[in-house]
Scaffold this motif. Structure first.
Motif, PDB file in Angstrom:
ATOM      1  N   GLU A 156      64.959  38.778  24.610  1.00  0.00           N
ATOM      2  CA  GLU A 156      63.754  39.251  23.931  1.00  0.00           C
ATOM      3  C   GLU A 156      64.079  40.284  22.858  1.00  0.00           C
ATOM      4  O   GLU A 156      63.394  40.348  21.825  1.00  0.00           O
ATOM      5  CB  GLU A 156      62.794  39.863  24.958  1.00  0.00           C
ATOM      6  CG  GLU A 156      62.183  38.859  25.928  1.00  0.00           C
ATOM      7  CD  GLU A 156      61.418  39.523  27.053  1.00  0.00           C
ATOM      8  OE1 GLU A 156      61.262  40.769  27.010  1.00  0.00           O
ATOM      9  OE2 GLU A 156      60.980  38.816  27.983  1.00  0.00           O
ATOM     10  N   SER A 157      65.123  41.073  23.096  1.00  0.00           N
ATOM     11  CA  SER A 157      65.510  42.116  22.145  1.00  0.00           C
ATOM     12  C   SER A 157      66.489  41.628  21.085  1.00  0.00           C
ATOM     13  O   SER A 157      66.890  42.404  20.215  1.00  0.00           O
ATOM     14  CB  SER A 157      66.121  43.308  22.894  1.00  0.00           C
ATOM     15  OG  SER A 157      65.204  43.839  23.827  1.00  0.00           O
ATOM     16  N   GLY A 158      66.906  40.370  21.181  1.00  0.00           N
ATOM     17  CA  GLY A 158      67.836  39.826  20.201  1.00  0.00           C
ATOM     18  C   GLY A 158      69.288  40.175  20.462  1.00  0.00           C
ATOM     19  O   GLY A 158      70.149  39.943  19.612  1.00  0.00           O
ATOM     20  N   MET A 159      69.588  40.710  21.659  1.00  0.00           N
ATOM     21  CA  MET A 159      70.966  41.084  21.983  1.00  0.00           C
ATOM     22  C   MET A 159      71.754  39.911  22.550  1.00  0.00           C
ATOM     23  O   MET A 159      72.980  39.925  22.552  1.00  0.00           O
ATOM     24  CB  MET A 159      70.974  42.248  22.972  1.00  0.00           C
ATOM     25  CG  MET A 159      70.445  43.548  22.387  1.00  0.00           C
ATOM     26  SD  MET A 159      70.425  44.908  23.583  1.00  0.00           S
ATOM     27  CE  MET A 159      68.920  44.562  24.489  1.00  0.00           C
ATOM     28  N   ILE A 160      71.042  38.904  23.050  1.00  0.00           N
ATOM     29  CA  ILE A 160      71.667  37.698  23.600  1.00  0.00           C
ATOM     30  C   ILE A 160      71.063  36.500  22.880  1.00  0.00           C
ATOM     31  O   ILE A 160      69.836  36.389  22.756  1.00  0.00           O
ATOM     32  CB  ILE A 160      71.429  37.579  25.119  1.00  0.00           C
ATOM     33  CG1 ILE A 160      71.983  38.819  25.843  1.00  0.00           C
ATOM     34  CG2 ILE A 160      72.085  36.320  25.673  1.00  0.00           C
ATOM     35  CD1 ILE A 160      71.687  38.849  27.337  1.00  0.00           C
TER      36      ILE A 160
END
Length: 334
Positions: free
Chosen positions: A316-320
């Motif tokens: 959701e945070s764009g880290m994965i």
């Protein structure tokens, strides 16, 4: 008669010695070696690594671990992906992202519970009393670090518009230099391990911790319904994992025994860690008291629910890049 039997006795003893000596040497050479990548000091990874090396819990568990201490977080992950070592400790979010991007690996154990700090420079950051007060402010942080990526989750939960932050990207020593420099401009910094403890103890009027470890724990349990937010874990290349199950079990056992020993022999352990990190025992002791450093070696399989909750937040945070499937978890470790 005496002279005739003496050489025979001598020869017999000599032969027995030759027989026994290689036996011992043979058993030593049979202890398998394993190269493992990890982040060097001041990372918390070296806390348990230094204790394991000092007490040789690896040899006790039938494995000779060759630690590769990397100078930067990027080096740990890049060299693992390139196959420079088959096993590595590091951020579970980072390894999940590597897996999502095609690195054929598995997560086989957890290692450390999240306990990162946001340290506010009170002279620069007037009025910053809660995370949401950071909106639009300039902060210093190691962007490649798992600690920063994970802290962003909590900042969002606390009402921070992460995109509004003006982040000065440094490795952790650079964050400290920025906060302590008379010419620095960041009002806060994301730091971890014993570093926040040292800052607050040395200059309590200038530096304060914005979010306690207890606050982090409460938020995590409320938001995810799981017990622990895992920061660090163990990754292994898929092919190596398939062919070396016993080696991974011995590695897991060695670190589990190390962590158990440290919890029962804290003062001796802190002396070992102090020598490795060049930090004082009182600072290390206070770091543990503040729950900034907490280790627990469990199988990744047993922590799948909590880890997947973290990975969903990471996506959701764009880290994965995308949510890892169930094949990311190594199965069968005891």
């Amino acid at each position: 008669m005496i002279f005739r039997t003496f050489p025979k006795t001598l020869i017999a003893l000599f032969c027995l010695g030759l027989f026994n000596a290689p036996q011992g040497a043979y058993s030593q050479t049979q202890v398998p070696k394993l190269k493992i990548g990890t982040l060097g000091a001041p990372s918390t990874s070296v806390w348990m690594v230094s204790a394991l090396v000092a007490k040789r819990f690896d040899l006790k568990n039938g494995i000779d671990i060759q630690w590769v201490e990397q100078p930067t977080t990027a080096a740990v992950y890049n060299d693992f992906a390139a196959g420079s070592y088959q096993v590595a400790t590091g951020g579970v979010i980072s390894y999940a992202n590597q897996y999502a991007r095609g690195v054929k690996s598995k997560l086989f154990a957890t290692y450390q519970i999240f306990g990162t700090s946001v340290i506010v420079h009170t002279e620069r950051g007037h009025g910053i009393n809660a995370p949401k007060d950071l909106n639009g402010k300039e902060i210093a942080a190691p962007l490649a670090s798992e600690n920063t990526k994970a802290m962003e989750i909590y900042l969002k939960w606390e009402g921070v518009d992460v995109k509004s932050l003006k982040i000065k990207n440094f490795e952790q020593p650079g964050v400290v230099a920025e906060l302590k420099s008379p010419t620095g401009s960041a009002v806060a910094g994301i730091v971890f391990s014993q570093v926040p403890t040292r800052l607050v103890l040395d200059e309590p009027k200038k530096f304060k911790d914005l979010i306690s470890a207890d606050d982090l724990d409460v938020m995590w349990k409320q938001k995810t319904g799981t017990e622990h937010h895992w920061l660090l874990g163990w990754a292994v290349h898929e092919e190596f994992a398939r062919d070396n199950r016993e080696l991974l079990q011995r590695t897991h056992n060695a670190m589990k025994e190390t962590i158990d020993w440290v919890s029962k022999n804290q003062e001796e352990a802190l002396e070992i860690v102090a020598k490795k990190t060049k930090e004082s025992v009182p600072v290390l002791r206070e770091t543990i008291k503040a729950k900034r450093v907490r280790f627990q070696q469990l199988t990744a399989e047993s922590q799948e629910k909590a880890l997947m909750a973290l990975f969903k937040l990471g996506v959701e945070s764009g880290m994965i890049a995308k949510l890892p499937d169930e094949n990311f978890f190594y199965r069968g470790l005891k």
